[in-house]
Design a protein around this motif. Structure first.
Motif, PDB file in Angstrom:
ATOM      1  N   GLU A  80     -30.898  39.123 -10.595  1.00  0.00           N
ATOM      2  CA  GLU A  80     -31.641  39.339  -9.121  1.00  0.00           C
ATOM      3  C   GLU A  80     -30.785  40.675  -8.523  1.00  0.00           C
ATOM      4  N   THR A 134     -31.413  43.912 -10.180  1.00  0.00           N
ATOM      5  CA  THR A 134     -32.550  44.619  -9.907  1.00  0.00           C
ATOM      6  C   THR A 134     -32.702  45.089  -8.606  1.00  0.00           C
ATOM      7  N   TYR A 135     -31.758  44.311  -7.571  1.00  0.00           N
ATOM      8  CA  TYR A 135     -31.839  45.003  -6.340  1.00  0.00           C
ATOM      9  C   TYR A 135     -31.051  46.229  -6.215  1.00  0.00           C
ATOM     10  N   THR A 163     -33.091  49.180  -8.033  1.00  0.00           N
ATOM     11  CA  THR A 163     -34.633  49.293  -7.567  1.00  0.00           C
ATOM     12  C   THR A 163     -34.720  49.141  -6.184  1.00  0.00           C
ATOM     13  N   LYS A 222     -35.589  46.056  -5.092  1.00  0.00           N
ATOM     14  CA  LYS A 222     -36.567  45.154  -4.956  1.00  0.00           C
ATOM     15  C   LYS A 222     -35.797  44.024  -5.134  1.00  0.00           C
ATOM     16  N   TYR A 239     -41.214  38.667  -6.526  1.00  0.00           N
ATOM     17  CA  TYR A 239     -40.514  39.404  -5.497  1.00  0.00           C
ATOM     18  C   TYR A 239     -40.616  39.019  -4.211  1.00  0.00           C
ATOM     19  N   LYS A 240     -39.290  38.582  -3.603  1.00  0.00           N
ATOM     20  CA  LYS A 240     -39.440  37.975  -2.351  1.00  0.00           C
ATOM     21  C   LYS A 240     -39.279  39.088  -1.108  1.00  0.00           C
ATOM     22  N   ASN A 252     -33.016  51.941   1.000  1.00  0.00           N
ATOM     23  CA  ASN A 252     -33.903  52.041   0.027  1.00  0.00           C
ATOM     24  C   ASN A 252     -34.911  53.162   0.170  1.00  0.00           C
TER      25      ASN A 252
END
Lengths: 213, 272
Positions: free
Chosen positions: A199, A202-203, A206, A208, B7-8, B257
């Motif tokens: 997790e 991934t964060y 991306t 996400k 995806y949360k 982001n």
């Protein structure tokens, strides 16, 4: 030209990979010790303590980078992920220590009927998922996330099967039940931390926020 | 435990701030600006909401100050300046033939990089605008001065020396005096062009706190080189490069982001 931030991020990544190797060795030794009734807790304790020190070093370098360089966007996400991963690695080591401490606390235990439990297979699969998590940190290859997720689901399934078998077993020495119960629980938690690493990666890569549950 | 990948939704502290329902105050529609042959703003489409702080950021020469100065037509003062496209405030084209530019600048106040108080008293600096706009009675003027200084968080520091020269104030106080001067004519929009670049960290903190208070009543637009300042105080951020808006989004998204690689490279210092 490298930014000071790049040097710091690279320094942390090196620390994480070092932690990864150490935690993998600790888990492998603890599993081996469990199956062979071998006392390995002195070594796993030493490794677990080293992992704790390295985790604090990651936190120290990360805090310094936040204070001095104010990371943003991808840098910020990577740093946040690295701090969380350091904690996950530290937990890898702690669960390895917990597994090796079972012998210390119980003194020994008996065997289950062959084929009744799959603790050995679970241990093997946990080592595989730990390996995937380490490759993820090294490569940040997102495709490994799906591989890891699949592996984690398999471990969960084995955990539930073993749990049912332990609940339903009869005429088995209570130390034997406790030893196996604790071990499958610790192995399942190690796999959970591998998911958390996926997790985090991934964060970082991306932005996400993935939830592998 | 058994898991499914999904995806949360991130926990967003600004979630309750409904950007969709916010009242639109300023709209740029395909706006272009030239200084002579120099095409400084290109195809700008942007909607700025009321009661928010919007930051324009980008490298030197990207057009952020030109964009800001277009909102109160300060660019009219530059020879050979021409534009195409529209800028609307409350759905009215500010470059339209019926628009009184002095009335526009009353609605759109501006504070500059370096504090520029007039060499008169603190009181008269704030009273200057209202006097021009017809408020001449002493008591009424005093009330406007007090209200403006209070809104600019300066009243407590100067209320016993309103007759002193404005130049006797510290840099941070002078900048807040300039903000009070802008507020005295009851604008709807406040433009801040690098308002803290000449100030120390303590004065900067006070101005930033003031900005956050001002957005409750005014639409605040901030030009800044300081990424951390944009991140700290603004609700929305526009990243500009070579006269274009590269990305415009919630500030948190921009800094955590960003969608565009150019934005990412700029805010992480990988530029150039």
């Amino acid at each position: 030209m490298s930014r000071p931030l790049d040097i710091g991020l690279s320094q942390i990544k090196t620390l994480l990979l070092k932690m990864g190797k150490l935690s993998r060795d600790a888990i492998a030794l603890a599993i081996e010790g469990f199956h062979g009734r071998e006392d390995v807790h002195v070594q796993t304790r030493a490794w677990s303590n080293t992992l704790l020190i390295l985790s604090e070093e990651v936190e120290y370098v990360a805090t310094e980078m936040i204070a001095l360089h104010q990371p943003m966007a991808g840098d910020l996400r990577t740093l946040k992920a690295y701090i969380k991963i350091a904690y996950d690695m530290e937990r890898y080591g702690r669960y390895a220590l917990d597994i090796s401490d079972i012998l210390l606390r119980l003194g020994g235990w008996g065997e289950f009927e062959e084929g009744c439990l799959t603790v050995e297979e679970m241990g093997q699969r946990v080592l595989e998922i730990v390996d995937i998590s380490l490759r993820l940190i090294e490569t940040m290859d997102e495709s490994l996330v799906w591989e890891l997720s699949k592996a984690e689901a398999g471990i969960d399934e084995l955990y539930l099967q073993n749990l049912s078998a332990l609940v339903e077993c009869e005429g088995v020495n209570h130390k034997t039940i406790i030893a196996n119960l604790l071990t499958v629980r610790y192995l399942e938690r190690i796999a959970d931390h591998a998911s958390y690493i996926a997790e985090s990666i991934t964060y970082a890569a991306t932005g996400k926020r993935l939830e592998l549950r | 435990m058994m898991r499914n990948m999904r995806y949360k939704k991130p926990v967003d502290p600004f979630e309750e701030m409904s950007f969709d329902g916010a009242e639109e105050k300023i709209e740029f529609d395909d706006f272009n600006l030239w200084y002579g042959d120099n095409h400084v703003l290109r195809d700008v489409d942007l909607e700025i909401n009321a009661s928010m702080i919007t930051a324009f950021m980008g490298p030197s020469g990207c057009g952020k100050s030109s964009l800001l100065r277009s909102i109160n037509r300060m660019n009219d003062l530059i020879p050979e300046c021409r534009y195409e496209g529209e800028i609307e405030i409350d759905d009215v084209d500010i470059n339209g033939p019926d628009v009184d530019v002095y009335e526009l600048r009353k609605r759109v106040g501006m504070v500059f990089q370096r504090p520029n108080p007039f060499p008169t008293s603190i009181h008269d600096n704030v009273a200057y605008g209202p006097r021009i706009h017809g408020i001449t009675k002493g008591r009424e003027l005093d009330q406007v001065v007090e209200r403006s200084l209070r809104e600019a968080a300066l009243w407590d520091e100067v209320s016993d020396r309103l007759g002193d020269s404005a130049l006797s104030l510290s840099g941070g106080q002078q900048q807040r005096l300039c903000i009070a001067r802008a507020l005295a004519v009851e604008p709807e929009i406040i433009l801040l062009d690098e308002p803290c670049s000449a100030l120390d960290p303590i004065a900067t903190t006070k101005i930033e706190a003031l900005m956050r208070r001002l957005k409750e009543k005014y639409t605040v637009i901030l030009v800044t080189h300081n990424l951390q300042q944009a991140a700290r105080v603004s609700d929305m951020t526009a990243f500009m490069y070579l006269g274009r808006i590269v990305e415009f989004d919630r500030t948190r998204e921009i800094f955590e982001n960003p969608r565009e690689e150019l934005t990412e490279n700029y805010i992480t210092g990988k530029f150039g």
